[in-house]
Design a protein around this motif. Sequence first.
Motif, short mmCIF file in Angstrom:
data_model
loop_
_atom_site.label_atom_id
_atom_site.label_comp_id
_atom_site.label_asym_id
_atom_site.label_seq_id
_atom_site.Cartn_x
_atom_site.Cartn_y
_atom_site.Cartn_z
N THR A 175 -18.16 0.99 -12.17
CA THR A 175 -17.54 -0.24 -12.65
C THR A 175 -17.86 -0.48 -14.11
N ALA A 176 -19.11 -0.30 -14.49
CA ALA A 176 -19.51 -0.50 -15.89
C ALA A 176 -18.84 0.53 -16.79
N ALA A 177 -18.79 1.78 -16.36
CA ALA A 177 -18.16 2.83 -17.17
C ALA A 177 -16.67 2.57 -17.33
N GLU A 178 -16.01 2.16 -16.26
CA GLU A 178 -14.58 1.87 -16.36
C GLU A 178 -14.31 0.67 -17.25
N SER A 179 -15.21 -0.31 -17.23
CA SER A 179 -15.06 -1.47 -18.10
C SER A 179 -15.14 -1.06 -19.57
N VAL A 180 -16.12 -0.25 -19.92
CA VAL A 180 -16.27 0.22 -21.30
C VAL A 180 -15.06 1.07 -21.69
N SER A 188 -13.46 -9.98 -24.96
CA SER A 188 -14.89 -9.68 -24.80
C SER A 188 -15.21 -9.61 -23.32
N ARG A 189 -16.32 -8.94 -23.02
CA ARG A 189 -16.73 -8.81 -21.63
C ARG A 189 -18.24 -8.84 -21.53
N SER A 190 -18.72 -9.62 -20.60
CA SER A 190 -20.15 -9.69 -20.34
C SER A 190 -20.51 -8.62 -19.31
N GLY A 191 -21.62 -7.95 -19.52
CA GLY A 191 -22.10 -6.95 -18.57
C GLY A 191 -22.47 -7.54 -17.23
N ALA A 192 -22.67 -8.85 -17.17
CA ALA A 192 -23.02 -9.51 -15.91
C ALA A 192 -21.82 -9.65 -14.98
N GLU A 193 -20.64 -9.35 -15.47
CA GLU A 193 -19.42 -9.46 -14.65
C GLU A 193 -19.23 -8.21 -13.80
N GLY A 215 -26.36 -2.30 -25.32
CA GLY A 215 -25.85 -3.52 -24.71
C GLY A 215 -24.87 -3.24 -23.58
N PRO A 216 -24.93 -4.01 -22.52
CA PRO A 216 -23.94 -3.86 -21.47
C PRO A 216 -22.68 -4.67 -21.76
N ASN A 217 -22.71 -5.47 -22.82
CA ASN A 217 -21.61 -6.36 -23.17
C ASN A 217 -20.82 -5.73 -24.32
N TRP A 218 -19.52 -6.04 -24.39
CA TRP A 218 -18.72 -5.53 -25.50
C TRP A 218 -17.71 -6.55 -25.99
N VAL A 219 -17.30 -6.37 -27.26
CA VAL A 219 -16.32 -7.24 -27.90
C VAL A 219 -15.33 -6.36 -28.65
N VAL A 220 -14.03 -6.66 -28.49
CA VAL A 220 -12.98 -6.02 -29.27
C VAL A 220 -12.48 -7.07 -30.24
N THR A 239 -25.63 -9.82 -26.15
CA THR A 239 -25.20 -10.96 -25.34
C THR A 239 -23.78 -11.35 -25.75
N THR A 240 -23.14 -12.21 -24.97
CA THR A 240 -21.81 -12.68 -25.35
C THR A 240 -21.83 -14.15 -25.76
#
Length: 190
Positions: free
Chosen positions: A41-46, A111-116, A82-87, A71-72
Motif C-alpha cells: 500500500t505504501a509503495a503504491e501510494s508513492v 499531499s498524502r500522509s503516511g498514516a493513511e 518520510g512516509p509522507n509526500w507532497v506534489v 509530516t504533513t
Amino acid sequence: MKTWRGFSLVELLVGMAILGVLLAIAMPAFSNWLRNARVRTAAESVQNGLQLARAEAVRRNTTIRFQLVDTTDDSCALSTAGPNWVVSFDPPVGACATPPSDTVAPRIIQSRSGAEGSSATTLTADQSTLVFNSLGRTTGNVVIDVASATGELCLVDGGPIRCLRIMVSLGGQIRMCDLALAVGDAQACT
C-alpha cells in the motif's frame, strides 16, 4: 413425538478446539500477509504520487516537484525517510498543510500522509525531492525502498517481509519492483 436436532455439548467443544488450533496455526501467516499488504500500500501510494507529479508536469508544461516530507502539518521538512509526500510547484517546507491551490504558495497539487493506511512502513530514498520537467523527465535516477517499520527483515535478507523498491529513471520512467525476485523475472529489481 418430537426429535431434537442440533449439536451436543461435546461436539460443540471439539469443534471449537479444532477451530482454535487452526487459528493458532494461521495467525503468523496472517500477520505476515498484513505487513506485506501495508508495504505494498505504501509503495503504491508513492508510485501514484510520482506518476501524478510526472503527468501534471507534462499536462501543465512546467516543472512539478514530488517531495518526501516528515509530516504533513505546517512544521514539515524535507526528509529522505518520510512516509509522507507532497506534489507541488514550489518547495512546501513549513507549509505542507496548505490546501491544494494553483495560486497560494507552495501551490500544492496533492499531499498524502503516511498514516493513511500504511503507517507501519518505512521509506528510504536517495533524495527527498524529485523534479519532473515539462517532458516528464527528471534530473537523475532515484531509488525509494519501502519496508516494514515493525523490525522484520526483508525476504531477500531471510525475513518474512516482501520489501519493494520504486525506481525512477532519468527519462521519467517509474517502476515498482520486488527485491526478493530472481533476475529474469519481470517484477525483479534488475
